[in-house]
Design a protein around this motif. Structure first.
Motif, PDB file in Angstrom:
ATOM      1  N   SER A  54       0.779  -1.273  -0.028  1.00  0.00           N
ATOM      2  CA  SER A  54      -0.143   0.203  -0.158  1.00  0.00           C
ATOM      3  C   SER A  54       0.815   1.362  -0.081  1.00  0.00           C
ATOM      4  N   HIS A  55       0.656   2.181  -0.840  1.00  0.00           N
ATOM      5  CA  HIS A  55       1.266   3.313  -0.896  1.00  0.00           C
ATOM      6  C   HIS A  55       1.128   4.435   0.297  1.00  0.00           C
ATOM      7  N   SER A  56       1.702   4.024   1.349  1.00  0.00           N
ATOM      8  CA  SER A  56       1.709   5.126   2.591  1.00  0.00           C
ATOM      9  C   SER A  56       3.217   5.145   3.059  1.00  0.00           C
ATOM     10  N   HIS A  57       3.362   6.139   3.654  1.00  0.00           N
ATOM     11  CA  HIS A  57       4.728   6.506   4.316  1.00  0.00           C
ATOM     12  C   HIS A  57       4.498   5.781   5.752  1.00  0.00           C
ATOM     13  N   ILE A  58       3.319   5.866   6.420  1.00  0.00           N
ATOM     14  CA  ILE A  58       3.143   5.223   7.654  1.00  0.00           C
ATOM     15  C   ILE A  58       3.709   3.765   7.594  1.00  0.00           C
ATOM     16  N   PRO A  59       4.644   3.340   8.555  1.00  0.00           N
ATOM     17  CA  PRO A  59       5.078   2.093   8.404  1.00  0.00           C
ATOM     18  C   PRO A  59       3.806   0.725   8.570  1.00  0.00           C
ATOM     19  N   GLU A  60       2.828   0.916   9.537  1.00  0.00           N
ATOM     20  CA  GLU A  60       2.108   0.179   9.766  1.00  0.00           C
ATOM     21  C   GLU A  60       0.772   0.268   8.738  1.00  0.00           C
ATOM     22  N   ARG A  61       0.759   1.008   7.852  1.00  0.00           N
ATOM     23  CA  ARG A  61      -0.072   1.340   6.804  1.00  0.00           C
ATOM     24  C   ARG A  61       0.426   0.918   5.316  1.00  0.00           C
ATOM     25  N   ALA A  62       1.725   0.444   5.401  1.00  0.00           N
ATOM     26  CA  ALA A  62       2.468   0.279   4.136  1.00  0.00           C
ATOM     27  C   ALA A  62       2.107  -1.087   3.462  1.00  0.00           C
ATOM     28  N   GLU A  63       1.152  -1.856   4.110  1.00  0.00           N
ATOM     29  CA  GLU A  63       0.680  -3.174   3.547  1.00  0.00           C
ATOM     30  C   GLU A  63      -0.785  -3.261   3.974  1.00  0.00           C
ATOM     31  N   ARG A  64      -1.356  -4.145   3.069  1.00  0.00           N
ATOM     32  CA  ARG A  64      -2.817  -4.383   3.437  1.00  0.00           C
ATOM     33  C   ARG A  64      -3.035  -5.878   3.102  1.00  0.00           C
TER      34      ARG A  64
END
Length: 597
Positions: A473-483
């Motif tokens: 997932s395109h996010s800089h927050i580490p916990e949001r970088a995957e789904r």
């Protein structure tokens, strides 16, 4: 009367005329001969031209002659075609404008997640612009607050502090508009997408099936309102005129061909479907309306706009609006539909014996078209009128009939046979192109087919929501970088983008550490983690990650990440939540977010 019968009749009449003295019969015979000769001359090809010319060129109507020779067109179709050839304004074009399509689609998506905002809250959708995010769509409260499309988000936040901003899904909006275009073919077979917020339909000859053009527009508006879409509609002889009336005209306006020029005159030049620079240039020249533009000598405008493209050329747009330049509706081809059926002579209660044959036949059609099925639905029609269906999804597009038939094992028991059914259909609801690629030198391919089949079998037994697969997932927050989407519905996981070195093991919940000895800059020199004191031997950083304003609450603090190595060789990824003086609550805290293996 045949060719060889004409002269004997004439000779007989000529011999009897002097005897009887009656000249009327002789003159009648000469008239018959003259008519026969003239008819033969019209049927023969012209001798003064190198090639023979068609018979209709001697004075007939070419469209009518072609239709008569083909014998396929009905009289009504020939009449409509002749009218169109004689009158360039004989077509009837319907334009549908969906001014809030993106916002209404987002509101429906938010309502499905139980996250719909209140009706009085200003909401806007943004897209990336050259100087930051810009407004793409708004709801009514945002419009009343002064938020308009094309403005920068930072400026609109200053104007409306309560504005809620979310990112627009342009690809999803386009796909939904294309599906809506196919859905609109219930009114006519010629439909096409018109920009990012509209549809265009060629309804020539279709309005009488719905009680006229006014009744047709009311029916269209009612059907679209049932879908939760607000629409503005108009009918005109040309695409450009219908587009202008749908956006700048009255409610459900119908324009007749004889009133086209009179109705288009007061329209603003924006109604010509021009870009912003061209509209601004015409306004500077004092040309505010279409009538002002039409009154200017064409030669003077041609010198300025002769090399401009169509979206920037007001002369070509004016010709399209007035019917002097053809602009037919070019509908795209319908997507291929793959479905097979089996009609039974007698009602049966178990479709298992027919499923393998239907799967083989469906996969044969898919293979011939170079496609593969991702979703398959088996439907049975009972003799009492009830319909039952069983659907399954595949992890990878497939056209293997044996594998597809095996997935239905154990799922057909859910069908209630009732008094039996006599019709079985198998349809591929979702298809994708499948290319045959040889990846091994001895033949065949190693493209993950076996893994996909295993996932299909497990999902068919345990349920479609039991398997999940990781995806970036395109996010800089580490916990949001995957789904973790459902595995049957997930696509191939993209490769990780190039970026900073991150630990492979991240904690679901960052673990807080207690600082024993802090330094003004950098990570703490000593801290306690999991009841063990540790000393920092070396470190690198910081890597500052700011909160995502479109997803985080206003009080979220930024993070400074450090990669450290303790005196015992333990490598950790820690971060400081907030900085001193940010006026966002308590003192900054330290957390361990990951471990380098």
């Amino acid at each position: 009367m045949k060719h060889e019968d004409k002269l004997p009749v004439l000779s007989q009449t000529a011999q009897q005329a002097p005897q009887t003295g009656d000249k009327s019969a002789f003159e009648e015979a000469l008239s018959v001969l003259r008519d026969a000769l003239v008819a033969d001359l019209h049927q023969l090809p012209r001798q003064d031209s190198p090639a023979a010319r068609p018979a209709w060129r001697a004075g007939g109507d070419p469209g009518k002659a072609r239709a008569d020779r083909a014998g396929a067109a009905t009289p009504a179709q020939r009449e409509g075609r002749d009218r169109d050839e004689r009158n360039p304004l004989g077509r009837r074009i319907t334009a549908i404008h969906l001014p809030r399509f993106a916002m209404e689609r987002w509101q429906k998506w938010a309502a499905g997640r139980n996250d719909a905002p209140p009706d009085d809250l200003p909401v806007a959708l943004a897209v990336e612009g050259p100087h930051g995010p810009v407004i793409h769509a708004t709801n009514r409260p945002a419009e009343q607050a002064g938020v308009h499309r094309g403005a920068r988000v930072v400026d609109m936040r200053a104007l409306c502090p309560d504005l809620r901003v979310d990112y627009a899904d342009l690809a999803g909006d386009r796909a939904a508009l294309e599906r809506l275009m196919l859905w609109a073919r219930r009114w006519c077979p010629w439909t096409a997408v018109d920009g990012d917020d509209g549809l265009v339909l060629d309804t020539t000859g279709s309005d009488h099936l719905m009680g006229g053009e006014a009744a047709m527009l009311r029916g269209m508006e009612e059907e679209l309102s049932r879908l939760g879409l607000s629409a503005a509609l108009a009918v005109a002889p040309t695409h450009g005129a219908a587009w202008a009336l749908a956006r700048f005209g009255r409610v459900r306006e119908v324009c007749a061909p004889d009133r086209l020029a009179l109705r288009m005159g007061p329209m603003p030049v924006r109604a010509l479907r021009l870009r912003g620079d061209a509209v601004q240039l015409l306004n500077r020249l004092g040309l505010k309306t279409v009538g002002d533009l039409a009154a200017v000598p064409r030669l003077s405008l041609a010198r300025r706009f002769n090399r401009a493209e169509l979206p920037d050329n007001p002369l070509l747009r004016l010709d399209q609006m007035m019917g002097r330049l053809a602009e037919p509706v070019s509908p795209p081809e319908e997507p291929p539909r793959f479905a097979v059926q089996s009609r039974l002579a007698d009602p049966v209660a178990d479709p298992s014996d027919w499923v393998p044959g239907l799967c083989d036949e469906l996969c044969g059609g898919l293979a011939a078209a170079g496609m593969g099925a991702r979703q398959v639905r088996l439907t049975v029609y009972r003799t009492d009128g009830e319909v039952s269906s069983v659907s399954l999804r595949l992890a990878q597009a497939s056209r293997d009939g044996a594998h597809m038939a095996r997935l239905f094992d154990g799922r057909l028991d859910r069908i209630d046979p009732g008094f039996g059914f006599d019709l079985i259909t198998l349809e591929a609801g979702l298809t994708e192109p499948v290319d045959r690629v040889q990846t091994r030198i001895e033949g065949g391919s190693d493209d993950g087919t076996e893994v996909a089949r295993l996932m299909d079998r497990i999902g068919a037994r345990l349920g479609p929501g039991t398997l999940r697969s990781p995806a970036l997932s395109h996010s800089h927050i580490p916990e949001r970088a995957e789904r973790w989407p459902h595995a049957p519905a997930g696509r191939a996981t993209p490769t990780a983008p190039a970026g900073p070195d991150r630990p492979l093991h991240l904690f679901d919940t960052p673990e807080e550490i207690r600082v024993l000895y802090a330094v003004p800059e950098g990570p703490p020199a000593q801290f306690v983690w999991r009841r063990v004191p540790r000393r920092v031997a070396r470190f690198s950083g910081p890597e500052r990650i700011a909160p995502e304003w479109w997803a985080d609450s206003p009080g979220t603090r930024l993070r400074d990440y450090y990669k450290i190595e303790s005196d015992h060789g333990l490598r950790l990824w820690i971060y400081r939540d907030g900085v001193l003086g940010d006026q966002r609550g308590h003192m900054p805290q330290w957390f361990v977010h990951g471990v380098f293996r």
